[in-house]
Design a protein around this motif. Structure first.
Motif, mmCIF file in Angstrom:
data_model
loop_
_atom_site.group_PDB
_atom_site.id
_atom_site.type_symbol
_atom_site.label_atom_id
_atom_site.label_comp_id
_atom_site.label_asym_id
_atom_site.label_seq_id
_atom_site.Cartn_x
_atom_site.Cartn_y
_atom_site.Cartn_z
ATOM 1 N N THR A 42 -31.842 2.304 15.772
ATOM 2 C CA THR A 42 -31.708 2.657 17.225
ATOM 3 C C THR A 42 -30.298 3.167 17.729
ATOM 4 N N GLY A 43 -29.494 3.790 16.714
ATOM 5 C CA GLY A 43 -28.182 4.215 16.992
ATOM 6 C C GLY A 43 -28.164 5.720 17.029
ATOM 7 N N PHE A 44 -29.111 6.758 17.190
ATOM 8 C CA PHE A 44 -29.064 8.189 16.768
ATOM 9 C C PHE A 44 -28.060 8.714 17.878
ATOM 10 N N LEU A 45 -28.556 8.511 19.287
ATOM 11 C CA LEU A 45 -27.889 8.990 20.457
ATOM 12 C C LEU A 45 -26.317 8.675 20.332
ATOM 13 N N ASP A 46 -25.889 7.412 20.172
ATOM 14 C CA ASP A 46 -24.768 6.895 20.033
ATOM 15 C C ASP A 46 -23.832 7.669 18.902
ATOM 16 N N ASN A 47 -24.707 7.799 17.690
ATOM 17 C CA ASN A 47 -23.749 8.514 16.695
ATOM 18 C C ASN A 47 -23.721 10.051 16.794
ATOM 19 N N VAL A 48 -24.629 10.669 17.651
ATOM 20 C CA VAL A 48 -24.306 12.161 18.059
ATOM 21 C C VAL A 48 -22.944 11.878 19.201
ATOM 22 N N ALA A 49 -23.123 11.062 19.974
ATOM 23 C CA ALA A 49 -22.061 10.849 20.945
ATOM 24 C C ALA A 49 -20.584 10.700 20.409
ATOM 25 N N GLU A 50 -20.443 9.725 19.469
ATOM 26 C CA GLU A 50 -19.378 9.542 18.650
ATOM 27 C C GLU A 50 -18.754 10.658 17.806
ATOM 28 N N LEU A 51 -19.876 11.460 17.361
ATOM 29 C CA LEU A 51 -19.610 12.692 16.577
ATOM 30 C C LEU A 51 -19.208 13.753 17.715
ATOM 31 N N ASN A 52 -19.424 13.886 18.477
ATOM 32 C CA ASN A 52 -19.162 14.889 19.446
ATOM 33 C C ASN A 52 -17.620 14.462 20.178
ATOM 34 N N ALA A 53 -17.334 13.204 20.109
ATOM 35 C CA ALA A 53 -15.953 12.731 20.828
ATOM 36 C C ALA A 53 -14.872 12.705 19.258
ATOM 37 N N TYR A 54 -15.408 12.752 18.228
ATOM 38 C CA TYR A 54 -14.372 12.574 17.284
ATOM 39 C C TYR A 54 -13.395 13.770 17.081
ATOM 40 N N ARG A 55 -12.261 13.537 17.372
ATOM 41 C CA ARG A 55 -11.165 14.675 17.413
ATOM 42 C C ARG A 55 -11.339 15.654 18.228
ATOM 43 N N ASP A 56 -12.065 15.210 19.795
ATOM 44 C CA ASP A 56 -12.268 16.246 20.486
ATOM 45 C C ASP A 56 -13.330 17.449 20.192
ATOM 46 N N GLY A 57 -14.135 16.933 19.357
ATOM 47 C CA GLY A 57 -15.350 17.666 19.172
ATOM 48 C C GLY A 57 -15.064 18.687 18.052
ATOM 49 N N VAL A 58 -14.174 18.311 17.092
ATOM 50 C CA VAL A 58 -14.247 19.338 15.888
ATOM 51 C C VAL A 58 -15.320 19.603 15.183
ATOM 52 N N PHE A 59 -16.341 18.837 15.288
ATOM 53 C CA PHE A 59 -17.575 19.021 14.247
ATOM 54 C C PHE A 59 -18.043 20.535 15.044
ATOM 55 N N TRP A 60 -18.134 20.584 16.324
ATOM 56 C CA TRP A 60 -18.601 21.745 16.735
ATOM 57 C C TRP A 60 -17.852 22.909 16.540
ATOM 58 N N ARG A 61 -16.500 22.894 16.484
ATOM 59 C CA ARG A 61 -15.672 24.031 15.977
ATOM 60 C C ARG A 61 -16.217 24.306 14.582
ATOM 61 N N TRP A 62 -16.285 23.413 13.727
ATOM 62 C CA TRP A 62 -16.850 23.732 12.328
ATOM 63 C C TRP A 62 -17.912 24.406 12.423
ATOM 64 N N LEU A 63 -19.026 23.772 13.100
ATOM 65 C CA LEU A 63 -20.395 24.515 13.270
ATOM 66 C C LEU A 63 -20.121 26.000 13.688
#
Length: 270
Positions: free
Chosen positions: A42-63
């Motif tokens: 039941t935690g998909f949306l929470d996981n996405v939110a935490e990933l988005n917040a991790y180090r100011d959204g560095v994941f999207w920079r990597w993408l």
């Protein structure tokens, strides 16, 4: 029936890891190690939110970096391969067979063998730890040139080029108006191969880059995995990031497949 059964088993084998990632990305940190393997959480949306917040959204920079590397590298490689393959297929010049044989030899050389020499060269000229250090080695790809040469030989009739020359067309015009349009299906194939290869490439950017702001997804998720050894809560972010990283590839194949079929049909008519 036997062949169908083998194909079904192969499909299950290939889809099983993807299914695991899909299901695991829905689990919260507490559910990841407690729920049965293929039971959704039941935690998909929470996981996405935490990933988005991790180090100011560095994941999207990597993408974004991965899109630049894969998209730019695949486009440049496709252009270079198409022109090179056309020249090797349709022109007779001294050393043509030698160049083609060297290309065949280049296909047999593993990329891992070239990684360290490439790093030393780019470090020498001051391009290490830059976007160019990842983009430029992808441009000249022997296998793509080989595919372009084979496709140009089969798809472009010599008689058509001769007719254009008789009408006064220059070689550049023949390439742009006759050769490349007939090579579109082959170019689409080369683009897809190169895009996926660069998207999944780990070793080259891992060696070339030191600034994690320039990392692609493969290296970025690896750093998350290394950090997860001391912070198990990061495992959910890694799995969610892995799931999101394959979405662009799926979208690309679904989109390009339509154009690929259209181009194959139009190439046959021409």
């Amino acid at each position: 029936m036997r062949a169908t059964g083998v194909l079904v088993l192969g499909a299950i084998y290939c889809l099983l890891p993807v299914s695991w990632v899909l299901v695991s990305a829905t689990k919260s940190p507490g559910e990841l190690f407690t729920l049965p393997t293929f039971m959704p959480g039941t935690g998909f949306l929470d996981n996405v939110a935490e990933l988005n917040a991790y180090r100011d959204g560095v994941f999207w920079r990597w993408l974004l970096n991965t899109l630049v590397y894969a998209g730019g590298g695949a486009l440049l490689s496709t252009a270079v391969s198409a022109v090179s393959g056309y020249a090797l297929a349709k022109y007779r010049f001294p050393g043509r067979n030698l160049i083609f044989n060297l290309l065949i030899g280049g296909i047999l050389v593993p990329a891992v063998v070239l990684a360290i020499p490439q790093y030393l060269v780019f470090s020498k000229i001051g391009l290490a730890d830059t976007y160019w250090a990842v983009l430029l080695p992808q441009v000249l790809h022997p296998y793509s040139i080989y595919l372009a040469r084979i496709y140009a030989t089969a798809a472009i009739p010599d008689s058509l080029l001769e007719a254009g020359r008789i009408d006064g067309a220059s070689e550049t015009r023949l390439l742009g108006r006759v050769g490349l349009p007939l090579m579109v299906p082959g170019m689409v194939t080369i683009f897809l191969f190169q895009f996926v290869a660069i998207w999944n490439n780990f070793l080259l950017p891992f060696i070339m880059l030191g600034d994690d702001g320039k990392f692609p997804l493969t290296v970025g998720l690896y750093t998350l995995l290394a950090a997860g050894a001391n912070q198990p809560s990061l495992y959910n972010l890694i799995i969610t990031g892995a799931l999101l990283s394959i979405v662009p590839l799926i979208a690309l194949f679904l989109t390009m497949q339509r154009y690929w079929k259209t181009d194959l049909s139009s190439g046959a008519v021409k």
